[in-house]
Scaffold this motif. Sequence first.
Motif, mmCIF file in Angstrom:
data_model
loop_
_atom_site.group_PDB
_atom_site.id
_atom_site.type_symbol
_atom_site.label_atom_id
_atom_site.label_comp_id
_atom_site.label_asym_id
_atom_site.label_seq_id
_atom_site.Cartn_x
_atom_site.Cartn_y
_atom_site.Cartn_z
ATOM 1 N N SER A 19 3.391 12.644 9.055
ATOM 2 C CA SER A 19 2.644 11.550 8.448
ATOM 3 C C SER A 19 2.248 11.942 7.028
ATOM 4 N N SER A 20 2.127 10.937 6.201
ATOM 5 C CA SER A 20 1.762 11.140 4.804
ATOM 6 C C SER A 20 0.677 10.145 4.433
ATOM 7 N N PRO A 21 -0.247 10.544 3.573
ATOM 8 C CA PRO A 21 -1.244 9.575 3.124
ATOM 9 C C PRO A 21 -0.552 8.497 2.299
ATOM 10 N N LEU A 22 -0.969 7.262 2.492
ATOM 11 C CA LEU A 22 -0.377 6.148 1.766
ATOM 12 C C LEU A 22 -1.079 5.978 0.439
ATOM 13 N N GLY A 23 -0.350 6.150 -0.632
ATOM 14 C CA GLY A 23 -0.891 5.920 -1.960
ATOM 15 C C GLY A 23 -0.754 4.454 -2.331
ATOM 16 N N ASN A 24 -1.264 4.105 -3.503
ATOM 17 C CA ASN A 24 -1.067 2.761 -4.021
ATOM 18 C C ASN A 24 -0.971 2.813 -5.535
ATOM 19 N N ALA A 25 -0.346 1.823 -6.110
ATOM 20 C CA ALA A 25 -0.236 1.712 -7.560
ATOM 21 C C ALA A 25 0.017 0.256 -7.899
ATOM 22 N N ALA A 26 -0.304 -0.108 -9.141
ATOM 23 C CA ALA A 26 -0.132 -1.497 -9.570
ATOM 24 C C ALA A 26 0.567 -1.562 -10.913
ATOM 25 N N VAL A 27 1.527 -2.465 -10.989
ATOM 26 C CA VAL A 27 2.122 -2.822 -12.265
ATOM 27 C C VAL A 27 1.245 -3.958 -12.788
ATOM 28 N N VAL A 28 0.456 -3.652 -13.821
ATOM 29 C CA VAL A 28 -0.505 -4.611 -14.354
ATOM 30 C C VAL A 28 0.058 -5.187 -15.649
ATOM 31 N N GLU A 29 0.111 -6.512 -15.693
ATOM 32 C CA GLU A 29 0.642 -7.207 -16.865
ATOM 33 C C GLU A 29 -0.494 -7.940 -17.576
ATOM 34 N N THR A 30 -0.601 -7.723 -18.879
ATOM 35 C CA THR A 30 -1.655 -8.344 -19.681
ATOM 36 C C THR A 30 -1.293 -9.788 -20.027
ATOM 37 N N VAL A 52 2.561 6.987 -15.508
ATOM 38 C CA VAL A 52 2.314 6.389 -14.192
ATOM 39 C C VAL A 52 1.649 5.023 -14.351
ATOM 40 N N PHE A 53 1.750 4.243 -13.302
ATOM 41 C CA PHE A 53 0.975 3.016 -13.211
ATOM 42 C C PHE A 53 -0.381 3.389 -12.620
ATOM 43 N N PRO A 54 -1.435 2.624 -12.906
ATOM 44 C CA PRO A 54 -2.731 2.955 -12.306
ATOM 45 C C PRO A 54 -2.659 2.869 -10.787
ATOM 46 N N GLY A 55 -3.343 3.781 -10.130
ATOM 47 C CA GLY A 55 -3.337 3.768 -8.675
ATOM 48 C C GLY A 55 -4.021 4.979 -8.088
ATOM 49 N N GLY A 56 -3.930 5.097 -6.804
ATOM 50 C CA GLY A 56 -4.567 6.202 -6.076
ATOM 51 C C GLY A 56 -4.260 6.061 -4.605
ATOM 52 N N HIS A 57 -5.284 5.743 -3.818
ATOM 53 C CA HIS A 57 -5.080 5.536 -2.386
ATOM 54 C C HIS A 57 -6.271 4.801 -1.795
ATOM 55 N N PRO A 58 -6.026 4.084 -0.687
ATOM 56 C CA PRO A 58 -7.134 3.435 0.011
ATOM 57 C C PRO A 58 -8.095 4.484 0.556
ATOM 58 N N GLU A 59 -9.336 4.088 0.748
ATOM 59 C CA GLU A 59 -10.380 4.991 1.240
ATOM 60 C C GLU A 59 -10.828 4.546 2.628
ATOM 61 N N PRO A 60 -10.431 5.264 3.691
ATOM 62 C CA PRO A 60 -10.830 4.856 5.051
ATOM 63 C C PRO A 60 -12.337 4.688 5.219
ATOM 64 N N GLN A 61 -13.127 5.528 4.561
ATOM 65 C CA GLN A 61 -14.580 5.432 4.718
ATOM 66 C C GLN A 61 -15.133 4.128 4.139
ATOM 67 N N GLU A 62 -14.386 3.448 3.260
ATOM 68 C CA GLU A 62 -14.828 2.159 2.717
ATOM 69 C C GLU A 62 -14.949 1.105 3.808
ATOM 70 N N ILE A 63 -14.179 1.292 4.886
ATOM 71 C CA ILE A 63 -14.223 0.314 5.984
ATOM 72 C C ILE A 63 -14.808 0.918 7.265
ATOM 73 N N GLY A 64 -15.470 2.050 7.121
ATOM 74 C CA GLY A 64 -16.167 2.640 8.260
ATOM 75 C C GLY A 64 -15.346 3.557 9.128
#
Length: 189
Positions: A19-30, A52-64
């Motif tokens: 298993s791998s932690p799921l990252g995230n990133a966004a292609v943001v257009e102005t 890189v595009f801005p991003g990181g990973h979801p935080e499980p503790q954000e949802i308890g």
Amino acid sequence: MVKSRLSPADDFVLCQHTSSPLGNAAVVETSDNKILVLQRSNNVGEFPGYFVFPGGHPEPQEIGITSHQYVKELTDSININVSREMFDSIVREVVEEIGVPASSLSIPAFIGISRRDLNVRPAAFFSIKCNLDSKEVQQFYSSALDGYESTQLYTVPMIELENMASMMPGCHRGGFALYKLMVDTRKIT
């Protein structure tokens, strides 16, 4: 007997089924049709100096979620909260790394999952529209909460991004390919 360190190729083979932690990133257009790209600081642990595009990973503790315990009664609400966190977390990451207010960003559109070449860690990619132009975004970047992770914010047209892609980690090149596919599909329909 001391084992030798694994090469990246060995790491790839050994980790491909874990298993791998799921990252995230966004292609943001102005609003002036530029795409936001960060150049990572040389002081970060992963991909220093890369684009890189801005991003990181979801935080499980954000949802308890604080442990790996399974509670049958909570499954439905956890599933809903996990889905929401996927979208909320990418907005948080963009706000923290770019400095723009969340109110300037559209609801993220999920465009696919890409993964790294060597450690095959997956990242969910999103497309986000920003209602600010590239000059306004640059002004916000100077006070970004996580600005220390990068040395510069580039606001570039798609053609320039093509040239930067060779200096992106594999998952971000994959995210860019997903974004191009989305843009090309919209032109056809």
